[in-house]
Scaffold this motif. Structure first.
Motif, PDB file in Angstrom:
ATOM      1  N   LEU B  65      90.523  60.027  56.575  1.00 14.43           N
ATOM      2  CA  LEU B  65      89.208  60.575  56.230  1.00 14.43           C
ATOM      3  C   LEU B  65      88.142  59.479  56.261  1.00 14.43           C
ATOM      4  CD1 LEU B  65      89.992  63.056  53.352  1.00 14.43           C
ATOM      5  CD2 LEU B  65      88.860  63.592  55.486  1.00 14.43           C
ATOM      6  N   ASP B  66      88.503  58.291  55.765  1.00 14.30           N
ATOM      7  CA  ASP B  66      87.566  57.164  55.803  1.00 14.30           C
ATOM      8  C   ASP B  66      87.144  56.894  57.236  1.00 14.30           C
ATOM      9  OD1 ASP B  66      87.210  56.542  53.205  1.00 14.30           O
ATOM     10  OD2 ASP B  66      88.873  55.112  53.089  1.00 14.30           O
ATOM     11  N   VAL B  69      84.771  59.558  58.470  1.00 11.42           N
ATOM     12  CA  VAL B  69      83.413  59.424  57.930  1.00 11.42           C
ATOM     13  C   VAL B  69      82.661  58.288  58.630  1.00 11.42           C
ATOM     14  CG1 VAL B  69      82.092  58.808  55.868  1.00 11.42           C
ATOM     15  CG2 VAL B  69      83.955  60.435  55.694  1.00 11.42           C
ATOM     16  N   THR B  70      83.370  57.178  58.864  1.00 14.77           N
ATOM     17  CA  THR B  70      82.736  56.059  59.568  1.00 14.77           C
ATOM     18  C   THR B  70      82.301  56.472  60.963  1.00 14.77           C
ATOM     19  OG1 THR B  70      84.468  54.786  58.485  1.00 14.77           O
ATOM     20  CG2 THR B  70      82.988  53.591  59.940  1.00 14.77           C
ATOM     21  N   LEU B  72      81.624  59.402  61.998  1.00 15.70           N
ATOM     22  CA  LEU B  72      80.518  60.353  61.907  1.00 15.70           C
ATOM     23  C   LEU B  72      79.196  59.618  61.705  1.00 15.70           C
ATOM     24  CD1 LEU B  72      82.113  63.190  59.784  1.00 15.70           C
ATOM     25  CD2 LEU B  72      81.097  63.473  62.039  1.00 15.70           C
ATOM     26  N   MET B  73      79.248  58.498  60.958  1.00 12.61           N
ATOM     27  CA  MET B  73      78.024  57.762  60.670  1.00 12.61           C
ATOM     28  C   MET B  73      77.441  57.129  61.925  1.00 12.61           C
ATOM     29  SD  MET B  73      77.870  55.901  57.028  1.00 12.61           S
ATOM     30  CE  MET B  73      79.517  55.294  56.910  1.00 12.61           C
ATOM     31  N   GLU B  93      77.111  67.861  62.594  1.00  9.11           N
ATOM     32  CA  GLU B  93      77.588  66.608  62.027  1.00  9.11           C
ATOM     33  C   GLU B  93      77.466  66.620  60.507  1.00  9.11           C
ATOM     34  OE1 GLU B  93      76.964  62.667  64.384  1.00  9.11           O
ATOM     35  OE2 GLU B  93      75.790  62.617  62.558  1.00  9.11           O
ATOM     36  N   THR B  97      80.409  65.912  57.867  1.00  6.74           N
ATOM     37  CA  THR B  97      80.326  64.815  56.890  1.00  6.74           C
ATOM     38  C   THR B  97      80.562  65.341  55.486  1.00  6.74           C
ATOM     39  OG1 THR B  97      78.678  63.836  58.327  1.00  6.74           O
ATOM     40  CG2 THR B  97      78.929  62.870  56.154  1.00  6.74           C
ATOM     41  N   GLU B  98      79.886  66.438  55.194  1.00  3.82           N
ATOM     42  CA  GLU B  98      80.025  67.016  53.860  1.00  3.82           C
ATOM     43  C   GLU B  98      81.474  67.407  53.586  1.00  3.82           C
ATOM     44  OE1 GLU B  98      78.632  70.943  51.780  1.00  3.82           O
ATOM     45  OE2 GLU B  98      77.002  70.133  53.023  1.00  3.82           O
ATOM     46  N   CYS B 100      84.224  66.221  54.959  1.00  6.54           N
ATOM     47  CA  CYS B 100      85.101  65.047  54.798  1.00  6.54           C
ATOM     48  C   CYS B 100      84.883  64.388  53.444  1.00  6.54           C
ATOM     49  CB  CYS B 100      84.854  64.033  55.914  1.00  6.54           C
ATOM     50  SG  CYS B 100      85.445  64.607  57.500  1.00  6.54           S
ATOM     51  N   GLU B 101      83.618  64.311  53.036  1.00  3.18           N
ATOM     52  CA  GLU B 101      83.342  63.638  51.762  1.00  3.18           C
ATOM     53  C   GLU B 101      83.907  64.423  50.583  1.00  3.18           C
ATOM     54  OE1 GLU B 101      79.170  62.940  51.955  1.00  3.18           O
ATOM     55  OE2 GLU B 101      79.431  61.034  53.046  1.00  3.18           O
ATOM     56  N   GLN B 104      87.520  63.721  50.521  1.00  4.89           N
ATOM     57  CA  GLN B 104      87.750  62.360  50.013  1.00  4.89           C
ATOM     58  C   GLN B 104      87.747  62.351  48.495  1.00  4.89           C
ATOM     59  OE1 GLN B 104      84.716  60.166  52.135  1.00  4.89           O
ATOM     60  NE2 GLN B 104      86.215  58.588  52.657  1.00  4.89           N
TER      61      GLN B 104
END
Lengths: 215, 145
Positions: B65-66, B69-70, B72-73, B93, B97-98, B100-101, B104
């Motif tokens: 997941l980390d 997220v990276t 995606l950024m 996107e 992101t939401e 995945c966060e 997490q």
């Protein structure tokens, strides 16, 4: 004092009775804790230590077999839980899309190495694969109900299996200790016997007055 | 006196009792409460092992997941394909992101919970070790090696 040939079968049944006391809710026996090794051998009818160890070993084997098979049950249930959660999550997504009045564009696995694109109109019906070649159509609400129930059941099953496994672990540990204690008791008894005989020989006395059959 | 190897190995053949001859051990009777403590110790070993496995699993998922997220950024902001269930969904996107966060956070909470449980087990095992070694000395083996 030693087991006679005619009584062996009956005695075996008798010994088994003394190895466990009671059962857990799923019928797994609870191994007897030996308070006093000598007294315990007496309740078995004064059998040789080897017989008692052998009987415990048999029970130990049974416990281990059951432990293995329950371990597998637990693993498969534990693997099932994330699958159900994943499916449930997907139904939530479908529901969200329906609320927004949007279609869902997905890439689904057509064959092992091929993904195909599909538009899914979210109009409130979803089919759940129930296994055994059966798929049923549900409304989103119903589908959630079905999945939540099976999730609860799976978690419950993991819990009871866990209880059984812990119970079994207690039994195997107790039996291990029992066997070691029986063994040590025998070693000590033989040593005492040898010393007694040695002392008797020195004083020119007759036979050693053992409490068992010297081998 | 007897010794019990209540060990942490998965290998069942290793998980056997080790009997020592009475010569090199003090003569201490095993009482019912001793047996119960030994049982508890064994049970805790099993729990510890399972927790370890679960924790490793969760940490692996968290890493994935980390990474997501990276990625995606640094992404360009266009639609992405999010793996949900067995298939991939076309989503924005922001949505990804939401998603995945949120995951997490859930996993992180779970990792912390399991970590605390592990801690509890270790503390309890230390207590049991103290009592059992105090009573049986070298004739009992509670190490997992």
């Amino acid at each position: 004092m030693a087991a006679t040939d005619t009584g062996t079968m009956e005695q075996n049944v008798d010994i088994q009775k003394h190895l466990s006391v009671g059962k857990n809710p799923r019928g797994i026996p609870t191994a007897t804790f030996i308070e006093d090794v000598g007294a315990f051998l007496q309740t078995l009818g004064g059998v040789p230590v080897e017989t008692a160890i052998g009987a415990f070993n048999e029970l130990y084997g049974k416990c281990k077999t059951l432990e293995n098979s329950l371990g597998r049950v637990k693993l498969s249930m534990k693997a099932k839980i994330p699958e159900i959660e994943k499916t449930l999550e997907l139904v939530h997504v479908l529901e969200g899309k329906q609320a927004e009045g949007e279609a869902l564009t997905t890439h689904y696995n057509l064959a092992d190495t091929i993904y195909a694109k599909a538009e899914v109109a979210c109009h409130g019906r979803v089919c759940l694969w129930l296994g055994a070649n059966v798929m049923l159509e549900y409304s989103y609400e119903e589908a959630k109900g079905v999945l939540e129930t099976s999730l609860r059941n799976a978690k419950e099953k993991v819990k009871t299996t866990n209880e059984d496994l812990e119970h079994l672990k207690n039994q195997t540990t107790t039996i291990e200790v029992n066997m070691a204690r029986l063994f040590n008791y025998d070693v000590k008894r033989r040593k005492a016997l040898r010393q007694e005989e040695g002392a008797a020989d020195k004083t020119g006395g007759g036979k050693g007055r053992g409490n068992g059959n010297p081998k | 006196m007897s010794a019990t190897g209540v060990m942490r190995e998965v290998n069942p053949s290793e998980d056997k009792c080790k009997a020592k001859t009475p010569d090199d051990a003090p003569d201490v009777e095993v009482r019912k409460e001793d047996q119960e403590m030994i049982n508890e110790f064994g049970r805790l070993n099993n729990q510890y092992l399972e927790l370890d496995e679960d924790l490793a699993n969760l940490k692996e998922q968290l890493e994935k997941l980390d990474d997501a997220v990276t990625e995606l950024m640094v992404g360009v902001g266009g639609p992405v394909r999010l793996s949900l269930g067995e298939a991939f969904m076309d989503v924005s996107e922001d949505y990804a992101t939401e998603h995945c966060e949120r995951k997490q956070e859930q996993l992180q909470a779970k990792v912390e919970e399991l970590g605390r449980e592990k801690e509890k087990i270790t503390t309890r095992q230390m207590e049991l070790k103290k009592v059992l070694y105090g009573r049986f000395g070298s004739s009992i083996n509670l190490e997992n090696s």
